[in-house]
Scaffold this active site. Sequence first.
Site, short mmCIF file in Angstrom:
data_model
loop_
_atom_site.label_atom_id
_atom_site.label_comp_id
_atom_site.label_asym_id
_atom_site.label_seq_id
_atom_site.Cartn_x
_atom_site.Cartn_y
_atom_site.Cartn_z
N ARG A 55 0.82 -1.21 0.00
CA ARG A 55 0.00 0.00 0.00
C ARG A 55 0.85 1.26 0.00
O ARG A 55 0.34 2.36 -0.17
CB ARG A 55 -0.94 -0.01 1.21
N GLU A 67 -1.18 -8.72 -5.21
CA GLU A 67 -2.54 -9.23 -5.44
C GLU A 67 -2.51 -10.73 -5.75
O GLU A 67 -3.35 -11.49 -5.26
CB GLU A 67 -3.19 -8.50 -6.63
N GLN A 72 -4.41 -16.76 -2.51
CA GLN A 72 -4.70 -17.98 -1.73
C GLN A 72 -3.91 -18.01 -0.44
O GLN A 72 -3.83 -19.05 0.20
CB GLN A 72 -4.31 -19.23 -2.54
N THR A 73 -3.28 -16.89 -0.08
CA THR A 73 -2.32 -16.94 1.01
C THR A 73 -2.54 -15.76 1.96
O THR A 73 -2.88 -14.66 1.52
CB THR A 73 -0.89 -16.88 0.42
N LEU A 110 4.75 -21.16 -1.19
CA LEU A 110 3.49 -20.39 -1.26
C LEU A 110 2.34 -21.24 -1.81
O LEU A 110 1.18 -20.91 -1.61
CB LEU A 110 3.64 -19.16 -2.15
N GLY A 111 2.68 -22.32 -2.55
CA GLY A 111 1.63 -23.19 -3.09
C GLY A 111 0.94 -22.58 -4.32
O GLY A 111 1.24 -21.46 -4.72
N CYS A 230 -17.82 -3.15 14.06
CA CYS A 230 -17.95 -2.99 12.61
C CYS A 230 -18.61 -1.66 12.25
O CYS A 230 -19.66 -1.31 12.81
CB CYS A 230 -18.78 -4.15 12.05
N CYS A 236 -26.23 -3.66 8.61
CA CYS A 236 -25.99 -5.04 8.19
C CYS A 236 -27.21 -5.91 8.49
O CYS A 236 -27.62 -6.05 9.65
CB CYS A 236 -24.76 -5.58 8.91
S1 SF4 Z 1 -21.67 -9.49 9.82
FE1 SF4 Z 1 -22.26 -7.39 9.31
S2 SF4 Z 1 -22.00 -6.23 11.19
FE2 SF4 Z 1 -20.93 -8.15 11.44
S3 SF4 Z 1 -18.81 -7.70 10.86
FE3 SF4 Z 1 -19.85 -8.47 9.00
S4 SF4 Z 1 -20.63 -6.65 7.94
FE4 SF4 Z 1 -20.10 -6.05 10.04
#
Ligand code: SF4
Length: 385
Positions: A55, A67, A72-73, A110-111, A230, A236
């Site tokens: 980054r 990338e 896979q790692t 790394l496979g 989160c 969510c």
């Molecule tokens: S399930 Fe929903 S609230 Fe929970 S970490 Fe994942 S995106 Fe966030």
Amino acid sequence: MTTRSVQPATSTIKNQHQALSTGDDRDRLPLLAIDALRQSLLSWYAEVGRDLPWRQSRDPYAIWVSEIMLQQTQVKTVIPYYHRWLTLFPTVAALAIAEQQQVLKAWEGLGYYARARNLHRAAQSIMQHHGGTFPDCLSAVMTLPGIGRTTAGGILSAAFDQPLAILDGNVKRVLARLIALQTPPNRAIALLWQLSEALLDRQQPRNFNQAIMDLGATVCTPHQPRCPQCPWKMHCQAYNQDIQSKLPMSELRAPLPHKIIGVAVIWNDQGQILIDRRRQEGLLGGLWEFPGGKVEPGETIEACIQREIREELGIEIAVGDRLIVVDHAYSHFRVTLNVHHCRHLNGEPQAIECDEIRWVTLADIDQYPFPKANVQIIEALRQKG
Ligand code: SF4
């Protein structure tokens, strides 16, 4: 079960992307507050986003290498490989002119070695068709070996801030939970791409894509997601319905086939060992290995080794003591390698079912790239030899 309210939408997936959606898909797109989702994710990323070596770079070559390694790692495994790779092959040109064996050696451990072979071939293609400059156009990038839509989006958004969405494993999981997707993600790929594109912040695509990858890697993890931390918890749907641990839904999988393999460490009178280079096509192509093959029904390990060596290399051997048994799992099957010391009796070894064969000393064997399961055999030889 807890029920949490969803914040009102300022603009929504539905009204911004109706043009992208068709038929049933449109009906399945949920009403989401995408402005709030973008802002909360970007604020969270500015605060706790990971500081990863790639980054710090805008070089598309370095980003491309990261990338592919990350496909896979895990990050912590990739970091030392990434630094070593850029020291060995600092540019597309340096990678393009390297020997394949050197490339596979740098990848050893790394496979999924097709990734390394594809990087190598793609570097040669960039030299041939793009004058050695990594292309900045999506369609050109997607013609390179080993680069699909999400990898191309990841590279071009990170290197050039192009507004291209991504949909890797982490992002699929986050989006599947965000909308409480009731099918395994791989059965709703078109819908998830629409979501990823709809959510993408086109003013800050680099940051947005890196943020959503971080969310999947550090908070919305496969097991026990840390929802209270989160930035998307208010929106969510899985969290609102308290089903985050049950999602994403998984595909029913048949048990992996198990192959029993007899493997020979064949010694000659000069104390050298016979190794062979696998054919380019197929699994582990271009890597070196100790010869051997699959045990047939009713066959002993010793008889299998003698037969395989006769068929593959055209020589007779005496099978001696067992050196080691190695269990290893690949993505679609697992193997048990029964490895025996063997003595060369007669015949000149021929590369009948491989690309190349060589007698090597244990001291020289590190020059050759081997699959992980064979590296354990070398370690056993060193310990017990
Ligand atoms: S399930 Fe929903 S609230 Fe929970 S970490 Fe994942 S995106 Fe966030």
